[in-house]
Design a protein around this motif. Structure first.
Motif, mmCIF file in Angstrom:
data_model
loop_
_atom_site.group_PDB
_atom_site.id
_atom_site.type_symbol
_atom_site.label_atom_id
_atom_site.label_comp_id
_atom_site.label_asym_id
_atom_site.label_seq_id
_atom_site.Cartn_x
_atom_site.Cartn_y
_atom_site.Cartn_z
ATOM 1 N N MET A 1 0.987 -1.255 -0.041
ATOM 2 C CA MET A 1 0.146 0.028 0.012
ATOM 3 C C MET A 1 0.859 1.252 -0.112
ATOM 4 N N ARG A 2 0.585 2.401 -0.666
ATOM 5 C CA ARG A 2 1.172 3.593 -0.580
ATOM 6 C C ARG A 2 0.659 4.414 0.439
ATOM 7 N N ILE A 3 1.267 4.764 1.449
ATOM 8 C CA ILE A 3 0.856 5.520 2.589
ATOM 9 C C ILE A 3 1.592 6.732 2.787
ATOM 10 N N THR A 4 0.941 7.858 2.819
ATOM 11 C CA THR A 4 1.556 9.121 3.336
ATOM 12 C C THR A 4 1.095 9.523 4.729
ATOM 13 N N LEU A 5 2.141 9.673 5.744
ATOM 14 C CA LEU A 5 1.940 10.000 6.927
ATOM 15 C C LEU A 5 2.170 11.647 7.213
ATOM 16 N N VAL A 6 1.411 12.230 7.568
ATOM 17 C CA VAL A 6 1.341 13.582 8.000
ATOM 18 C C VAL A 6 1.526 14.106 9.489
ATOM 19 N N GLY A 7 2.832 14.456 9.867
ATOM 20 C CA GLY A 7 2.946 14.584 11.155
ATOM 21 C C GLY A 7 4.445 15.121 11.469
ATOM 22 N N GLU A 22 8.721 6.297 14.077
ATOM 23 C CA GLU A 22 8.866 4.789 14.249
ATOM 24 C C GLU A 22 7.490 4.087 13.326
ATOM 25 N N LEU A 23 6.578 4.835 13.368
ATOM 26 C CA LEU A 23 5.402 4.295 12.544
ATOM 27 C C LEU A 23 5.815 4.128 11.236
ATOM 28 N N ALA A 24 6.605 5.364 10.626
ATOM 29 C CA ALA A 24 7.051 5.270 9.282
ATOM 30 C C ALA A 24 8.056 4.055 8.939
ATOM 31 N N GLU A 37 5.174 13.549 5.087
ATOM 32 C CA GLU A 37 4.880 14.943 5.109
ATOM 33 C C GLU A 37 4.971 15.616 6.470
ATOM 34 N N SER A 38 6.175 16.171 6.782
ATOM 35 C CA SER A 38 6.126 17.118 8.171
ATOM 36 C C SER A 38 6.212 18.582 7.972
ATOM 37 N N TRP A 39 6.748 19.105 8.997
ATOM 38 C CA TRP A 39 6.570 20.671 9.088
ATOM 39 C C TRP A 39 7.945 21.213 9.197
ATOM 40 N N ARG A 40 7.840 22.428 8.845
ATOM 41 C CA ARG A 40 9.090 23.401 8.801
ATOM 42 C C ARG A 40 8.927 24.357 9.921
ATOM 43 N N ALA A 41 7.558 24.475 10.195
ATOM 44 C CA ALA A 41 6.984 25.357 11.304
ATOM 45 C C ALA A 41 5.525 24.929 11.672
ATOM 46 N N GLN A 42 5.768 23.930 12.903
ATOM 47 C CA GLN A 42 4.453 23.484 13.292
ATOM 48 C C GLN A 42 3.187 24.495 14.157
ATOM 49 N N THR A 65 11.355 11.759 3.934
ATOM 50 C CA THR A 65 10.323 12.934 4.481
ATOM 51 C C THR A 65 10.509 14.276 3.760
ATOM 52 N N ARG A 66 9.511 14.757 3.833
ATOM 53 C CA ARG A 66 9.544 16.306 3.338
ATOM 54 C C ARG A 66 9.015 17.034 4.434
#
Length: 364
Positions: A1-7, A22-24, A37-42, A65-66
Motif C-alpha cells: 500500500m502507498r501511505i503518506t503520514l502527515v505529522g 517509528e510508525l514510518a 509529510e512533516s513541518w518546517r513550522a508546526q 521525509t519532506r
C-alpha cells in the motif's frame, strides 16, 4: 500500500515525533511504500511556550521525509494534500491538538477523493480544553474517512463528536516508541530515597498532588521534577515552600535530551506518574527499560501497564493521601527490591503488530 503520514518528525522533539518516525519505519519494514509529510513550522511560538525542536535526533530519521508544511502557509497545506492524494492510497493525519485542525482541513481538501484520509488521534480533545477545541475536532472528524484512537474511551469520545453520520472509529493501544538513550547505566545496590517525575509539567499531570504527597509521606524521600514547565514553575515552587518540602525537591527545568535520561534514571528509585487524567504515556515503558518501578494513578492506560505490587504501585488520582500511602509502601522493608525484580522491558513488536493491523485496516 502507498501511505503518506502527515505529522512531526525530527527536528521536532518528544513522543509525537518519535511515534511518527517509528510508525514510518515499521510500515516500510512491513512492505508499504511510505512518505512522511512533516513541518518546517508546526505551531506559533505563542501557542507552544516550550522548546519545539532539538539538534540531535532521538532515533534513526526516516529517509523519505519532506518538510513543506508551515502553520502560516495555507496554500502549502492544500499543495501537500494534492501531492499526497496523487501519491497515496491512504493519507494519515496525526492529530495531537485542535490547533492542527485548520492545516489538516487544508490537507484534506487538497487530497479530494484521490486517496482515503484517516485521522490518527493521539488525543481526541486536550486534557485542558479550550473554548473552540470540540468544534474544531468535529469539523475534522466530519471530513475524514476513518479515525484511529488509542483507547476505547477515546474511541467513544470521537464517535460522540463525529455523530451518527461520522466515519468509522477504531481503537488500538499506542505502541512503544522510546527514545534511543544509549546503554543503560549499572545501578549500585541500595536505595537513593529519591523519586522522579519526568515530562512536560501541566496541571493535569498532578505534580502539585505529588508535592502534597511528598509532604505527607515518609520523611527523607526526595524528588526530582524533570521537564518543561507549561507556564513556568513559580506556582509549584511556591507550593513546595509552603508545604516545607522545597529542600527535598530538585527542579530540573527544560526538555531532557535522550542522552541525559540514563543518568537521571540511575539516581532515582522509582518514577511517579500522579496524573489526574491520561490517554496514553510512554513513561511506564521508559522507566521499565531502565529497571525502575512506577508509582501511577488509575487513569487512562496506566493500570494496563503497571502491575500493582509486581513492577509498580497504583493509587487513586487527585488524592495526595493515597499517593503518600503508595510512596510509603514503596519504601517499606524489602518492597523496592521486590518491585525492581518484577520489572521487565516491554515487548514492543507485539504492540506494533496489532497497531499496524489496525492502521492499515483503515484503508477500507
Amino acid at each position: 500500500m502507498r501511505i503518506t503520514l502527515v505529522g512531526p518528525v525530527h527536528p521536532y522533539k518528544g513522543g509525537g515525533a518519535r511515534h511518527t518516525t517509528e510508525l514510518a519505519h515499521r510500515l516500510a519494514a512491513a512492505g508499504h511504500r511510505v512518505v512522511v509529510e512533516s513541518w518546517r513550522a508546526q505551531y506559533p511560538a505563542a501557542l507552544y511556550p516550550g522548546r519545539q525542536t532539538v539538534a540531535e535526533p532521538e532515533g534513526p530519521p526516516f529517509p523519505h521525509t519532506r518538510r513543506d508544511l508551515a502553520w502560516y502557509r495555507p496554500d502549502g497545506w492544500y499543495r501537500v494534500g494534492r501531492r499526497a492524494g496523487r501519491e497515496s492510497d491512504l493519507v494519515v493525519l496525526t492529530v495531537f491538538t485542535p490547533v492542527q485542525v485548520p492545516a489538516y482541513l487544508g490537507v484534506r481538501a487538497g487530497c479530494g477523493r484521490a486517496a482515503r484520509v484517516a485521522a490518527l488521534c493521539h488525543n481526541v480533545l486536550p486534557h485542558e480544553r479550550g473554548r473552540f477545541d470540540a468544534a474544531l475536532m468535529r469539523l475534522l472528524l466530519g471530513r475524514v474517512d476513518a479515525v484511529l484512537t488509542h483507547s476505547p474511551q477515546q474511541r467513544e469520545l470521537a464517535e460522540r463528536l463525529a455523530g451518527a453520520a461520522g466515519p468509522p472509529v477504531a481503537a488500538a493501544e499506542l505502541p512503544p516508541h522510546l527514545p534511543d538513550t544509549g546503554p543503560r547505566r549499572p545501578r549500585p545496590p541500595g536505595t537513593r530515597r529519591r523519586l522522579l517525575f519526568l515530562g512536560i509539567v501541566r496541571p493535569y499531570k498532578g505534580v502539585d498532588v505529588l508535592l502534597r504527597a511528598l509532604a505527607a509521606g515518609p520523611p527523607g524521600v526526595e524528588l526530582t521534577v524533570a521537564g518543561e514547565f507549561w507556564g513556568g514553575s513559580a506556582q509549584l515552587r511556591a507550593l513546595a515552600e509552603q508545604l516545607g518540602v522545597a529542600h527535598r525537591v530538585r527542579w530540573r527545568e527544560g526538555y531532557v535530551p535522550a542522552g541525559e535520561l540514563p543518568d537521571l534514571f540511575a539516581e532515582c528509585d522509582a518514577v511517579v506518574l500522579p496524573y489526574r487524567s491520561a490517554t496514553a504515556t510512554q513513561n511506564v515503558w521508559l522507566a521499565h527499560a531502565h529497571g525502575l518501578p512506577v508509582i501511577a494513578t488509575r487513569v487512562g492506560t496506566l493500570p494496563d501497564h503497571v502491575r500493582d505490587g509486581v513492577d509498580g504501585l497504583l493509587c487513586a488520582p487527585d488524592d495526595p493521601e493515597d499517593l503518600a500511602r503508595a510512596i510509603a509502601d514503596c519504601y517499606a522493608p524489602g518492597r523496592l527490591a521486590a518491585l525492581r525484580a518484577g520489572v521487565r522491558p516491554v515487548d514492543a513488536d507485539a504492540y506494533w503488530d496489532r497497531y499496524l493491523a489496525a492502521l492499515t485496516g483503515l484503508s477500507g
